[in-house]
Design a protein around this motif. Structure first.
Motif, PDB file in Angstrom:
ATOM      1  N   ILE A  87       0.747  -1.220   0.118  1.00 49.61           N
ATOM      2  CA  ILE A  87      -0.010   0.124  -0.074  1.00 49.61           C
ATOM      3  C   ILE A  87       0.984   1.394  -0.098  1.00 49.61           C
ATOM      4  CG2 ILE A  87      -1.770   1.248   1.265  1.00 49.61           C
ATOM      5  CD1 ILE A  87      -2.662  -1.344  -0.050  1.00 49.61           C
ATOM      6  N   THR A 147      -3.251  -7.058  -0.487  1.00 53.83           N
ATOM      7  CA  THR A 147      -2.789  -5.757  -0.611  1.00 53.83           C
ATOM      8  C   THR A 147      -1.970  -5.845  -1.941  1.00 53.83           C
ATOM      9  OG1 THR A 147      -0.763  -6.257   0.669  1.00 53.83           O
ATOM     10  CG2 THR A 147      -2.575  -5.132   1.687  1.00 53.83           C
ATOM     11  N   GLY A 155      -3.545  -2.906  -3.968  1.00 54.98           N
ATOM     12  CA  GLY A 155      -2.885  -1.637  -4.037  1.00 54.98           C
ATOM     13  C   GLY A 155      -2.704  -1.010  -5.332  1.00 54.98           C
ATOM     14  N   PHE A 194      -9.508  -5.186   5.762  1.00 56.28           N
ATOM     15  CA  PHE A 194      -9.119  -4.382   4.902  1.00 56.28           C
ATOM     16  C   PHE A 194     -10.314  -3.557   4.352  1.00 56.28           C
ATOM     17  CE2 PHE A 194      -5.288  -7.136   3.986  1.00 56.28           C
ATOM     18  CZ  PHE A 194      -4.343  -6.280   4.752  1.00 56.28           C
TER      19      PHE A 194
END
Length: 501
Positions: A132, A181, A185, A209
């Motif tokens: 991220i 992620t 991301g 998340f």
């Protein structure tokens, strides 16, 4: 022998995860900014892989729920994709800070749903959050370019980089945080909206998340999360993501077999694909290797996640001149491992994720021993999903590990005589994800790194995954990359604009 737990099972009991921020633990799917049950009303049970205590029931969503999530992502796409790169970057930075603030709780969730030790879970969260952080920066570096015109009357050719659209993200259980992620991301950074199919074994990291995305201000419909049980509903969810023409990109991490099925199902919609599939990583110890470093590297590379990673060493090739000494030192280190519930003091490793995993390791041990291999350490099942850390020596030809991943805590030591011989054996598989070797000869390092038919190579280094570099394989290990400067490109398409004079 490595320490194995006894009396650990708590089947039939319910367990509460110790969290400071209890809002992270969600038991509903997340669609269009709302926490929802399955339209069918069905649920399935998720349990602690070490103790078998029940964690919670979550929605068993199917095709109809997935279609609703896709529609929500499609409705959110125009607004999200039109935000400036800086706006998306700032939201990703806020998400990174929220993930860091809740890192310990997120690690506790991994221990409960996956079975890793707390130390390993903390390591995964650090790795997970780094994606991220990285793609918050990459959001502002998705550059287009210009090309000088060659036609009369054309002033300039400008190639723009545009988000591909709604994406489907199918993540595995072995890294329940990092595999989310690594996909979420770059998709967010590129301006895509998404539907995440959470793994049935470990859905709570994905849902955590979703909660944090909501809290930091990512608009509703941008991130949608579908939960489903193994079997018919999971197949229906995957098929809908593949066949629905609104979904313009599918990213999958999992087995080669399932990856090929998803490719076939995606053919009619001609969507963009990324496939991070199975491996069979070789690990070579040459005669000039630093044995202490090679042993430490093999321990880290083989037993991380109790052997349940696609880049774990699956075939350990040791030169005949150092074979006995390496095996002796390696076995001594394996003896120090402690298996158990990840929150207990001193535990280094957890269980396998299911009974099928246990049975596969036992099968690989039995078939190898039946063909002439010897058990140096371990070799037996424990309670529940636990299996002893196992070292086999004197490996003959044509054992199961030659052609398939064990995906468990089984280290098979093969003997080799020459560089040419071991390279041939390493490459004699249809997959090519990762490979590793130890040598102090610089010329050999360049030569072997070039010769190994894998997408990634660790040279005197057992840990190769980083957010800042591309992760991906070749051959039947798939295509596309995650991480690095190319990771965002998987979620972008080129758009040519030609400007007249």
């Amino acid at each position: 022998m490595p320490s194995m737990p006894k009396g650990i099972l708590k089947t039939g009991q319910t367990e509460k995860i110790d969290l400071k921020n209890e809002a992270l633990f969600n038991t509903k799917g997340y669609i269009d900014g709302s926490w929802v049950s399955a339209k069918s009303g069905k649920t399935f049970e998720v349990f602690n892989k070490a103790t078998h205590a029940k964690l919670a029931d979550v929605p068993d969503m199917g095709k109809e729920d997935t279609a609703a999530a896709i529609q929500a992502a499609a409705a959110a796409f125009p607004d999200w994709s039109s935000k400036t790169a800086k706006e998306r970057s700032q939201l990703l930075t806020k998400l990174f800070l929220a993930l860091e603030e809740n890192a310990l709780d997120l690690a506790h969730i991994i221990v409960a749903e996956n079975g890793k030790s707390l130390t390993e879970a903390k390591g995964e969260i650090g790795y997970s959050n780094s994606f991220i952080d990285w793609f918050a920066g990459e959001a502002q570096r998705a550059y287009g370019h210009t090309v000088a015109p060659t036609l009369p009357g054309v002033r300039q050719n400008i190639i723009l980089r545009k988000p591909v659209g709604v994406v489907g993200l199918i993540t595995p259980w072995n890294f329940p945080a990092a595999m989310v992620t690594r996909k979420l991301g770059p998709a967010l950074a590129a301006g895509c909206t998404m539907v995440i199919k959470a793994p049935a074994e470990t859905p709570f990291s994905s849902l955590a998340f979703g909660h944090l995305c909501e809290k930091v201000g990512i608009p509703k419909g941008v991130v949608n999360i579908v939960t489903c049980a193994k079997g018919e509903t999971e197949a229906a969810v995957g098929k809908e993501l593949c066949e629905n023409d609104i979904v313009r990109k599918l990213s999958f991490t999992g087995s080669t077999r399932v990856g090929k099925l998803l490719m076939k199902q995606s053919a009619d919609s001609l969507k963009k694909l990324s496939m991070e599939l199975g491996g069979n990583a070789p690990f070579i110890v040459f005669d000039d290797a630093d044995l202490d470093k090679a042993v430490a590297g093999a321990m880290a590379c083989k037993f991380r996640g109790s052997g349940q990673t696609c880049i774990c060493a699956n075939r350990i090739y040791v030169h005949e001149s150092v074979y006995s000494e390496f095996a002796k030192r390696f076995a001594a280190k394996v003896d120090e491992l402690k298996f158990g519930y990840g929150m207990d003091e001193g535990v280094t490793h957890g269980p396998l994720v299911n009974q099928a995993g246990v049975d596969k390791v036992q099968q690989h041990v039995d078939k190898s021993v039946g063909a002439g291999a010897k058990v140096l350490v371990g070799g037996k099942k424990g309670e529940g999903f636990f299996f002893e850390a196992t070292v086999l020596t004197d490996m003959p030809e044509n054992c199961p590990m030659d052609t398939e991943e064990t995906f468990g805590p089984l280290a098979a030591l093969y003997k080799f005589t020459s560089e040419e011989d071991v390279i041939r054996k390493c490459n004699n598989v249809p997959v090519g994800l990762a490979g590793y070797f130890y040598s102090q000869d610089v010329s050999r390092c360049w030569r072997v790194a070039d010769a190994l038919q894998t997408g990634m190579v660790g040279i005197n280094c057992p840990l190769i995954s980083q957010a800042v570099v591309p992760f991906g394989g070749i051959k039947h290990s798939g295509f596309g990359v995650e991480g690095g400067k190319d990771g965002i490109n998987e979620y972008l398409v080129n758009k040519l604009t030609v400007w007249g004079a």
